[in-house]
Design an enzyme around this catalytic site. Structure first.
Site, mmCIF file in Angstrom:
data_model
loop_
_atom_site.group_PDB
_atom_site.id
_atom_site.type_symbol
_atom_site.label_atom_id
_atom_site.label_comp_id
_atom_site.label_asym_id
_atom_site.label_seq_id
_atom_site.Cartn_x
_atom_site.Cartn_y
_atom_site.Cartn_z
ATOM 1 N N ARG A 7 0.723 -1.151 0.073
ATOM 2 C CA ARG A 7 -0.027 -0.067 0.232
ATOM 3 C C ARG A 7 0.811 1.356 -0.067
ATOM 4 O O ARG A 7 0.795 2.300 -0.838
ATOM 5 C CB ARG A 7 -0.732 -0.132 1.151
ATOM 6 C CG ARG A 7 -1.598 0.986 1.503
ATOM 7 C CD ARG A 7 -2.587 0.783 2.626
ATOM 8 N NE ARG A 7 -3.289 -0.369 2.930
ATOM 9 C CZ ARG A 7 -4.539 -0.551 3.012
ATOM 10 N NH1 ARG A 7 -5.165 0.485 3.216
ATOM 11 N NH2 ARG A 7 -5.192 -1.545 3.076
ATOM 12 N N THR A 8 1.818 1.301 0.973
ATOM 13 C CA THR A 8 2.601 2.547 0.856
ATOM 14 C C THR A 8 3.417 2.717 -0.247
ATOM 15 O O THR A 8 3.669 3.937 -0.532
ATOM 16 C CB THR A 8 3.318 2.554 2.289
ATOM 17 O OG1 THR A 8 2.723 2.537 3.475
ATOM 18 C CG2 THR A 8 4.254 3.860 2.430
ATOM 19 N N LYS A 15 22.519 -5.009 9.066
ATOM 20 C CA LYS A 15 23.904 -4.792 8.410
ATOM 21 C C LYS A 15 23.540 -3.349 7.993
ATOM 22 O O LYS A 15 23.240 -3.234 6.789
ATOM 23 C CB LYS A 15 24.384 -5.667 7.377
ATOM 24 C CG LYS A 15 24.675 -6.964 7.954
ATOM 25 C CD LYS A 15 25.473 -7.764 6.696
ATOM 26 C CE LYS A 15 25.858 -9.287 7.219
ATOM 27 N NZ LYS A 15 25.975 -10.092 6.146
ATOM 28 N N ARG A 36 11.817 1.963 3.361
ATOM 29 C CA ARG A 36 11.136 1.662 4.395
ATOM 30 C C ARG A 36 12.040 0.275 4.959
ATOM 31 O O ARG A 36 12.772 -0.192 4.265
ATOM 32 C CB ARG A 36 9.831 0.694 3.878
ATOM 33 C CG ARG A 36 9.199 -0.551 4.778
ATOM 34 C CD ARG A 36 8.511 -0.042 5.912
ATOM 35 N NE ARG A 36 7.556 0.971 5.871
ATOM 36 C CZ ARG A 36 6.371 0.726 5.847
ATOM 37 N NH1 ARG A 36 5.845 -0.734 6.247
ATOM 38 N NH2 ARG A 36 5.327 1.470 5.549
ATOM 39 N N HIS A 57 6.714 7.256 11.040
ATOM 40 C CA HIS A 57 6.357 6.810 9.709
ATOM 41 C C HIS A 57 5.687 8.328 9.212
ATOM 42 O O HIS A 57 4.163 8.321 9.286
ATOM 43 C CB HIS A 57 5.291 5.631 9.597
ATOM 44 C CG HIS A 57 4.578 5.387 8.511
ATOM 45 N ND1 HIS A 57 5.083 5.926 7.291
ATOM 46 C CD2 HIS A 57 3.626 4.202 8.050
ATOM 47 C CE1 HIS A 57 4.269 5.208 6.177
ATOM 48 N NE2 HIS A 57 3.810 4.420 6.800
#
Lengths: 320, 320, 320
Positions: free
Chosen positions: B65-66, B93, B115, B143
């Site tokens: 969705r994002t 990492k 993200r 967010h």
């Protein structure tokens, strides 16, 4: 934008490997790439020549980096890009590959950028379809655009490859990058030294226009360019390889070794880097490193290749 | 299209979180988004400002969705979009993340939408590269674009957030949405009440500019806005959570509870909804729900963010 | 480009199946596709009608070929394409599908191309959203654009389907291609013969406007067109199917069988082909085969469908 003064006429609608190209052809690709490099610095990084054309990234092996580079190159030339990643495909069935490609071609795709696990796959494909084929790596055979961006980067720094001493270090036998590098560099006038343990040298190394050394410390002092191949961890553990630690001790590009190198040594790596394995972080990020420049130049080189093969196809279609 | 009369000058080429932004900066983003919202209603939903720019969706966690929302926002601004989803990447990492980003940057990418599972990943990245970085969710930290679309939606309905009472309900401790919401809403003048079981409250809740309640039934009667967080089923089963049934009984937004709420209560949810768990279907689809408006507004807000960070980068490049 | 002289007015903003369309409507789609086919032969293969529109490929089942074909069709009409592949989605939850689609719609998507494992999924979706819905295959129900490209291809070769005898061979009962084929072909005046083992015939075959034969050798001599369905290996092994070898002996389109067919028999296959199973390679690649033409025509047909449903939506929005 393109050096139109160059009298040379490009005739290949496929780019399958560098072994079969002449020095003049290699230089023409590099000259064309130079013209395209400027687009990257413009505020609108787009040129129109492939508008309405479709480039498909047909990748039977993973390679996010190469795939994105080709996609961006196509996109900057205003082409549409289709992604076709077939991870679990049975690589051995040449027929499947050709049927897949013929279907894509029937959908009006103009260029197939092919990454395939089998050496010769791009050539096989080029014989079966009308669309342009660009080899983005086939088995242990060739990875021509990687080598083109390598020589482009060297030429940009030194003006020419003539007379340069270049070391390629690592697992040569399984490296298509090494193979394409050898053809491009020697055709352009450089002397190539392969460096690595005997178990990782190609079996027919005597047929190649190179010299071989098993001693990194001897080579590091005399070369102008060093290309550090990526260690493929998935090949470790067999009897080809000792431990990583042992490999690194003999063949890693360390700060210590850099201290004995020419001060203007050009340090290259096809990426992605295993920091601390084949190259130390300080060297990878140091002043002699052109690793990120290679990535940038890859875009210009791939734009040139996509542009040239499509031009050749258009000329053939017109019967020129 | 953009309210140029606004004397404010945006200076950030990254959007990492809302905690560090001023009220004036938050309002400027919302004003800019308003200008972009109209594009969605035009027959040709395109604006030219990012033509030739490349936005990469660099997602180390799944979020269709994002990811699609950012991709569409970039596309409406005429940017090219590159998808780079790295599901199985070793999140720990940091070095891998930075090398990946530097390579993308070397390919001429202008903006990285990141993200990542680790809090602070976006900030770390912004220190290592020149490209713009937009945080699309980092661990339990922030967010920001989700919270921006939330406050944008509230402002659109009420004109302002000043003096509004807003409840955020659910698993606050693991929610980056809640955290960004708290900063945005309180800076814009709202009073925030966190609602949920004690086990799901942040440990340092006393440091936040909020009040806390464990009693949904008491809160529901007095708030103007309620933001129902999604229950993360993958976190159930530990000792933080009782059963879903029990959770729903105490904290679900039901038709019964809605009957005791203010008649103009604004019902929000960041999606995707677990129907019948944290919210009943009748409420999610009811007249008070603005859930789909949030999704629509997300596009305008993300267009504004992508536009502003690129403008700031261009101004910095010009030395302004 | 579009035959505007055609007085017919297209009114459907969804394409869910061919069963409900009239002959006039089917012919209008084919006429529109003819107009679009020429774009494929132009040097710039782009037309502007869907510029600024967004088409989402919402695929709950894998189908690279159909997905790419729709994507290219949308792209040639200058639409933006969003890929949304949800492999592991729980197909049974209609609600999830609708919530997903409503969210996409809230992001301003104009057309949803849906591939779903459940028969009726496209119709269900069309009742829940305002965006256009194009069925790209729903369970065992319909695959309308596949059948449209099939009849388009036949019409192109024969001018009309009136009076043609067409055999559809294989696993009819599980084939949405067969079902859409039956409606399109019979409405356009052809006679359809279903050929296969009794276990693979639909249970209510008597309700369909077709005749049935279990004898490929009898049928091959009298038909004008033969459409060889793909054998779905994943269905083998139950008690519906004997071995592949046995199946091939009775129902494969072999060189031997072709020798007894009409000389101008049109050989079709929806692809991908299992060479040597339902069709021999010599036949698939032979002069009678139009298999790759089907793929090419699929692009024109899908352009027509995407164009027409969006036109209908625009007209409805204007209140026409």
């Amino acid at each position: 934008m393109i050096r139109s003064s160059n009298k040379f006429k490009w005739r290949h609608k496929h780019l399958l490997g560098l072994r079969e190209l002449t020095r003049e052809e290699l230089e023409f690709i590099l000259d064309t790439a130079e013209g395209f490099e400027n687009i990257s610095t413009r505020s609108v990084k787009k040129a129109p020549p492939l508008r309405g054309k479709v480039v498909v990234n047909l990748f039977f092996e993973d390679s996010t980096r190469t795939r994105i580079s080709f996609g961006l190159a196509a996109s900057r030339l205003s082409a549409d890009v289709v992604e076709f990643t077939k991870k679990s495909s049975s690589v051995s069935k040449g027929e499947t590959l050709i049927d897949t490609a013929r279907n894509l071609e029937a959908m009006g795709i103009d260029t197939i950028v092919l990454r395939h696990g089998a050496g010769g796959a791009a050539r096989l494909l080029s014989r079966s379809i009308d669309a342009c084929v660009v080899n983005a790596g086939d088995g242990f055979n060739e990875h021509p655009t990687q080598a083109l961006l390598d020589v482009y980067t060297i030429r940009k720094h030194r003006g020419s490859l003539d007379g340069l001493k270049i070391a390629i270090v690592g697992d040569i036998s399984h490296s298509r990058v090494a193979r394409s590098n050898i053809w491009a560099m020697t055709k352009l006038g450089a002397e190539v030294i392969l460096v690595g343990p005997p178990t990782l040298m190609p079996s027919k190394v005597n047929d190649l226009p190179v010299t071989v050394s098993y001693d990194m410390d001897e080579v590091i002092e005399k070369v102008d360019v060093i290309n550090m191949l990526r260690i493929q961890f998935e090949r470790m553990g067999g009897n080809l390889f000792p431990t990583i630690r042992e490999y690194a001790r003999f063949f890693s590009l360390t700060v210590d070794r850099m201290a004995r190198a020419k001060s203007d040594l050009i340090v290259m790596h096809p990426g992605p880097i295993n920091r601390g394995v084949e190259i130390e972080s300080e060297v990878a990020d140091g002043n002699n490193s052109v690793i990120l420049q290679q990535v940038s130049n890859g875009l210009a080189v791939r734009m040139a290749v996509l542009y040239l093969v499509n031009q050749a196809a258009a000329n053939k279609a017109k019967g020129k």
